[in-house]
Design a protein around this motif. Structure first.
Motif, mmCIF file in Angstrom:
data_model
loop_
_atom_site.group_PDB
_atom_site.id
_atom_site.type_symbol
_atom_site.label_atom_id
_atom_site.label_comp_id
_atom_site.label_asym_id
_atom_site.label_seq_id
_atom_site.Cartn_x
_atom_site.Cartn_y
_atom_site.Cartn_z
ATOM 1 N N ILE A 1 0.790 -0.836 0.255
ATOM 2 C CA ILE A 1 -0.243 -0.140 -0.342
ATOM 3 C C ILE A 1 0.933 1.313 -0.005
ATOM 4 N N GLU A 2 0.324 2.515 -0.594
ATOM 5 C CA GLU A 2 1.460 3.876 -1.047
ATOM 6 C C GLU A 2 0.713 4.274 0.541
ATOM 7 N N ILE A 3 1.689 4.535 1.263
ATOM 8 C CA ILE A 3 1.823 5.759 2.496
ATOM 9 C C ILE A 3 2.601 6.797 2.558
ATOM 10 N N ILE A 4 3.061 7.479 1.738
ATOM 11 C CA ILE A 4 3.207 8.541 1.281
ATOM 12 C C ILE A 4 3.120 8.765 -0.253
ATOM 13 N N ARG A 5 2.611 9.404 -0.529
ATOM 14 C CA ARG A 5 1.908 10.099 -1.614
ATOM 15 C C ARG A 5 1.861 10.821 -2.447
ATOM 16 N N GLY A 6 2.883 11.077 -2.977
ATOM 17 C CA GLY A 6 2.977 11.692 -4.019
ATOM 18 C C GLY A 6 3.548 13.312 -3.522
ATOM 19 N N VAL A 7 3.991 13.025 -2.019
ATOM 20 C CA VAL A 7 4.312 14.611 -1.449
ATOM 21 C C VAL A 7 5.817 15.615 -2.035
ATOM 22 N N SER A 8 5.540 16.660 -2.459
ATOM 23 C CA SER A 8 6.501 17.720 -3.067
ATOM 24 C C SER A 8 7.130 18.666 -1.646
#
Length: 457
Positions: free
Chosen positions: A51-58
């Motif tokens: 599962i994705e726990i960090i989703r496209g952080v910038s």
């Protein structure tokens, strides 16, 4: 120690093919020391599903700027911060995006090159200083170790630099405190020593993972001021992971609010604290407001005390002929605690708060005075107390990660006292473990994990 190396996904698109997020501060794009672009981190669940726990952080951080990552436990604060060192928690991997520190992408760098950067360009101040220090070695040897590993300076220069940083961190007896062992300083002092260990290599970026959790308010203000001064002088960028808005208000230039691995809101510290836009940010700020409790519960005023402490004294080191230890930490303490009441013990770092708690628990036997529990005198030494006394007088330690066995699952850790004190086993014990996890609002699936697989909260 960190949980484990990250596993960059070799199948993903190269960083230059990744969709770039909108730059919140275009005028600083070329001067940013840290640039994180569309960061994604995956974790493996107990069932083996990813599962994705960090989703496209910038995000970006300029030299000398301190950016705070805030949010509830499990929101991804520490996970994002650790990617600056090329790390991910055990069972996790960086699956997308780039993490550029001073022009180098920590995701794509070979491990040998990442290792040469850790402690020099990027350093880390952990949440639990107790887990960062080896109890068998003197503090000074551990503080200057990074200078030996990377051959940054001579040992004499490193020791002089360490003493200079001890003073900057308002540590007592800066000339000699390094000669002590970790257990010979308070929790708050140990946390400041961990910061010295991170700063001694003159890094460009420092990750602060809730480092002031153990400090009293007065010392916290001094240490935060020292942190900020050191960062400004060295033009060092900082990532400050915290849930404490009072701390963030004192140290951060900007705040990024996280929930579920996504950025909810970002802005200057003043903007976030005084004019939050997102509903979740407003919820966090609402939870931050403290409310005093009623001073006396009904019907308890004339109750017999549960615990009575009479002229209690304890300390450390060899004892003299009269039984007094070389270092007196607590002396002549008296207090009474009624049933159902909570008693707060406060004071500056090193004043004896934790020592008093350990003495009442019997971990550090008192040299004078007495402890009465429900009207009965308790023996000072925990090894001589009854099993029922051990069960009924418990202690929650300052550092959870050093109190929990890293080799055991949460299920085994919780099962042990249930078996020891109550003889529970089978379904009855399983049901009780589930009920305990429900009580502290943790998913029951966590029972199969080990401590290192959980967030600090």
């Amino acid at each position: 120690p960190l949980a484990g190396d990250c596993e960059p996904d070799d199948q993903r698109q190269p960083p230059d093919r990744q969709p770039a997020a909108e730059d919140p501060r275009p005028e600083q794009r070329m001067t940013s020391l840290v640039e994180i672009r569309d960061l994604k981190v995956e974790a493996k669940t107990d069932s083996g599903r990813r599962i994705e726990i960090i989703r496209g952080v910038s995000l970006e951080i300029a030299p000398g700027e301190i950016v705070a990552l805030i949010g509830e436990s499990g929101s991804g604060k520490t996970t994002i911060a650790l990617t600056l060192m090329g790390y991910a928690r055990e069972g996790c991997r960086i699956s997308g995006g780039s993490v550029v520190v001073d022009g180098q992408d920590m995701v794509t760098l070979p491990e040998r090159e990442r290792a040469s950067i850790r402690g020099t360009k990027v350093s880390y101040v952990p949440q639990s200083a107790a887990a960062a220090f080896n109890p068998a070695h003197r503090i000074i040897d551990q503080v200057i170790e990074i200078t030996r590993i990377h051959k940054l300076m001579s040992e004499a220069e490193a020791r002089a630099r360490a003493i200079e940083l001890f003073r900057a961190m308002s540590l007592p007896e800066p000339e000699t405190i390094g000669e002590r062992y970790p257990h010979q300083v308070s929790g708050g002092q140990l946390q400041r020593l961990a910061a010295v260990m991170a700063l001694i290599g003159d890094p460009s970026v420092v990750i602060f993972d809730e480092p002031t959790t153990a400090l009293d308010v007065t010392t916290q203000i001094e240490v935060l001021r020292a942190f900020k001064s050191a960062m400004r002088k060295g033009d060092i960028a900082g990532v400050y992971v915290s849930h404490d808005l009072a701390v963030v208000a004192q140290i951060a230039d900007r705040i990024i609010v996280l929930k579920g691995g996504e950025i909810q809101e970002s802005g200057t510290t003043r903007e976030i604290l005084e004019a939050p836009q997102h509903a979740y940010t407003k919820e966090l700020l609402g939870a931050f407001r403290a409310h005093a409790r009623a001073s006396t519960p009904e019907g308890q005023g004339d109750a017999a005390p549960l615990i009575e402490i009479d002229h209690l004294g304890s300390g450390y080191g060899p004892k003299d002929a009269a039984g007094r230890p070389a270092i007196i930490a607590v002396e002549d303490v008296q207090l009474r605690l009624l049933p159902g009441r909570n008693l707060g013990i406060i004071g500056e770092s090193g004043c004896g708060k934790s020592t008093l708690a350990r003495t009442i628990a019997g971990i550090l036997p008192a040299f004078s005075g007495g402890i009465r529990f429900e009207g009965r005198a308790l023996t000072p030494d925990i090894r001589q107390r009854s099993k029922d006394d051990l069960r009924r007088l418990q202690i929650v330690f300052q550092y959870a990660d050093t109190a929990l066995n890293p080799a055991s699952t949460i299920e085994d850790i919780l099962a042990r006292p249930l078996t020891f004190y109550y003889g529970m086993k089978g379904q009855k014990r399983d049901d009780r473990i589930n009920a305990l996890l429900d009580m502290v609002r943790l998913p029951r699936a966590l029972r199969h994990r080990q401590p290192a697989e959980l967030s600090g909260g």
